[in-house]
Design an enzyme around this catalytic site. Structure first.
Site, mmCIF file in Angstrom:
data_model
loop_
_atom_site.group_PDB
_atom_site.id
_atom_site.type_symbol
_atom_site.label_atom_id
_atom_site.label_comp_id
_atom_site.label_asym_id
_atom_site.label_seq_id
_atom_site.Cartn_x
_atom_site.Cartn_y
_atom_site.Cartn_z
ATOM 1 N N TYR A 118 17.324 26.943 90.722
ATOM 2 C CA TYR A 118 18.160 28.038 90.257
ATOM 3 C C TYR A 118 18.220 28.191 88.780
ATOM 4 C CZ TYR A 118 22.129 31.115 90.914
ATOM 5 O OH TYR A 118 23.244 32.179 90.614
ATOM 6 N N LYS A 122 17.082 31.592 86.710
ATOM 7 C CA LYS A 122 17.940 32.046 86.086
ATOM 8 C C LYS A 122 17.582 32.303 84.455
ATOM 9 C CE LYS A 122 20.749 33.933 89.208
ATOM 10 N NZ LYS A 122 20.302 35.131 89.826
HETATM 11 P P1 NAP Z 1 25.658 36.857 97.928
HETATM 12 O O1 NAP Z 1 26.995 37.177 98.575
HETATM 13 O O2 NAP Z 1 24.817 35.550 98.384
HETATM 14 O O3 NAP Z 1 24.847 38.074 98.191
HETATM 15 C C1 NAP Z 1 23.222 38.105 97.896
HETATM 16 C C2 NAP Z 1 22.781 39.114 98.587
HETATM 17 O O4 NAP Z 1 21.092 38.835 98.435
HETATM 18 C C3 NAP Z 1 22.773 38.717 100.123
HETATM 19 O O5 NAP Z 1 23.282 40.068 100.734
HETATM 20 C C4 NAP Z 1 21.412 38.495 100.524
HETATM 21 O O6 NAP Z 1 21.119 38.828 102.000
HETATM 22 C C5 NAP Z 1 20.462 39.088 99.529
HETATM 23 N N1 NAP Z 1 19.122 38.573 99.567
HETATM 24 C C6 NAP Z 1 18.886 37.362 99.516
HETATM 25 N N2 NAP Z 1 17.513 37.297 99.430
HETATM 26 C C7 NAP Z 1 17.017 38.410 99.398
HETATM 27 C C8 NAP Z 1 15.646 39.071 99.319
HETATM 28 N N3 NAP Z 1 14.449 38.195 99.519
HETATM 29 N N4 NAP Z 1 15.412 40.379 99.466
HETATM 30 C C9 NAP Z 1 16.623 41.145 99.494
HETATM 31 N N5 NAP Z 1 17.793 40.903 99.452
HETATM 32 C C10 NAP Z 1 17.921 39.564 99.402
HETATM 33 O O7 NAP Z 1 25.402 36.684 96.136
HETATM 34 P P2 NAP Z 1 26.370 36.858 95.026
HETATM 35 O O8 NAP Z 1 27.262 35.814 94.835
HETATM 36 O O9 NAP Z 1 26.786 38.221 95.426
HETATM 37 O O10 NAP Z 1 25.239 36.725 93.887
HETATM 38 C C11 NAP Z 1 24.543 37.964 93.466
HETATM 39 C C12 NAP Z 1 23.816 37.686 92.367
HETATM 40 O O11 NAP Z 1 24.355 37.060 91.121
HETATM 41 C C13 NAP Z 1 22.460 36.566 92.667
HETATM 42 O O12 NAP Z 1 21.490 36.865 91.959
HETATM 43 C C14 NAP Z 1 23.396 35.337 91.813
HETATM 44 O O13 NAP Z 1 22.381 34.386 91.908
HETATM 45 C C15 NAP Z 1 23.935 35.963 90.959
HETATM 46 N N6 NAP Z 1 25.214 34.959 90.568
HETATM 47 C C16 NAP Z 1 26.223 34.720 91.208
HETATM 48 C C17 NAP Z 1 27.249 33.905 90.865
HETATM 49 C C18 NAP Z 1 28.395 33.616 91.749
HETATM 50 O O14 NAP Z 1 29.342 32.874 91.229
HETATM 51 N N7 NAP Z 1 28.615 34.106 92.795
HETATM 52 C C19 NAP Z 1 27.243 33.536 89.651
HETATM 53 C C20 NAP Z 1 26.073 33.549 88.720
HETATM 54 C C21 NAP Z 1 24.954 34.405 89.175
HETATM 55 P P3 NAP Z 1 21.155 37.937 103.167
HETATM 56 O O15 NAP Z 1 22.751 38.004 103.033
HETATM 57 O O16 NAP Z 1 20.490 38.559 104.369
HETATM 58 O O17 NAP Z 1 20.559 36.514 102.640
#
Ligand code: NAP
Length: 253
Positions: free
Chosen positions: A154, A158
């Site tokens: 990851y 990133k």
């Molecule tokens: P999340 O709640 O897990 O949501 C991610 C979404 O992406 C889910 O709906 C998932 O679908 C979808 N997804 C996964 N694989 C996919 C694919 N191959 N094609 C299309 N959609 C796909 O994550 P989040 O926390 O909102 O994070 C969103 C972004 O921010 C990510 O890139 C994450 O790495 C980044 N981020 C998050 C945090 C944090 O603390 N939350 C921190 C830093 C960066 P499914 O549910 O079907 O798997």
């Protein structure tokens, strides 16, 4: 574009979490929004939130790591909503493990969704941006890009997205297209809830422990990130490109 024409935004991984908040926020800014996620039915809530507020949205099922699905999704969005000129590469997955226990398939999955997905989506959408002589790309990086134990896959993906962002900014700038990266710290979503579960902590305790390490003494919300993305995707941000904004409640070392 005439002043009355609505810009079309594509947000990936928008069924929930940061992507859903971003889709709703961009719609509130007046964009028509393509809500992309793996399962089209899972996009229903986000689309309904947007349409209930008077906006336009389209649910699109697409695996962002699949070249043919990405092209088909962008073609459908262009036909049904209009040519997309705003792209938020947000779809993401975690496959955390220490290096010695990490499988090659967990490495590949994370690279494919984050890096290959952002590459494929950017390549498919850029034609519409170049034609319109306007575009806004935002790639979701992470504080983990600076290195994080248990996240060799990851963290590399990133950090890679930051290089992708800067290169897109250099290649596409002359067509009126900007590319920036938003790098969240700890945001309360299903993703961090899953991490809490994996390490055997209740989500409330996990968030409280994280908050003690954050200067503003709270964890972030999806809206905190959507606010930053709204800035980068706005018409007024045309001279801001190739930047990485850490949105983490304080500076990171
Ligand atoms: P999340 O709640 O897990 O949501 C991610 C979404 O992406 C889910 O709906 C998932 O679908 C979808 N997804 C996964 N694989 C996919 C694919 N191959 N094609 C299309 N959609 C796909 O994550 P989040 O926390 O909102 O994070 C969103 C972004 O921010 C990510 O890139 C994450 O790495 C980044 N981020 C998050 C945090 C944090 O603390 N939350 C921190 C830093 C960066 P499914 O549910 O079907 O798997």
């Amino acid at each position: 574009m005439s002043t009355t024409e609505q810009r079309v935004a594509v947000v990936t991984g928008a069924a929930r979490g940061i992507g859903a908040a971003t889709a709703v926020r961009l719609a509130a800014e007046g964009r028509a929004v393509a809500v992309i996620d793996l399962d089209e039915a899972a996009c229903k809530d986000t689309v309904e939130q947007i349409t209930a507020a008077g906006g336009r949205a389209l649910a699109v099922g697409c695996d962002v790591s699949d070249e043919a699905q990405v092209q088909a999704a962008i073609d459908r969005i262009a036909a049904e909503l209009g040519a997309p000129t705003i792209l938020v590469n947000n779809a993401g997955v975690l496959r955390d493990n220490l290096l010695f226990k990490m499988s090659a398939s967990d490495w590949d999955t994370v690279m494919n969704v984050h890096l290959r997905g952002a590459f494929l989506m950017s390549r498919a959408v850029q034609k519409h941006m170049v034609d319109a002589k306007f575009g806004r790309i935002v790639n979701l990086s992470s504080s983990s890009a600076l290195g994080n134990r248990g996240q060799v896959n990851y963290a590399a993906a990133k950090a890679g997205l930051q290089g992708l962002t800067k290169t897109l900014a250099k290649e596409l700038g002359k067509f009126g297209v900007t590319a920036n990266s938003v790098a969240p710290g700890f945001i309360a979503t299903d993703m961090t809830a899953a991490t809490a579960e994996r390490v055997g902590m209740g989500f409330d305790d996990f968030q409280a422990a994280a908050a003690t390490q954050i200067p503003v003494q709270r964890v972030g919300t999806p809206d905190d990130i959507a606010n930053a993305i709204a800035f980068f995707t706005g018409d007024a941000a045309g001279f801001v490109s190739g930047q990485v904004l850490y949105v983490a409640g304080g500076p990171l070392n």
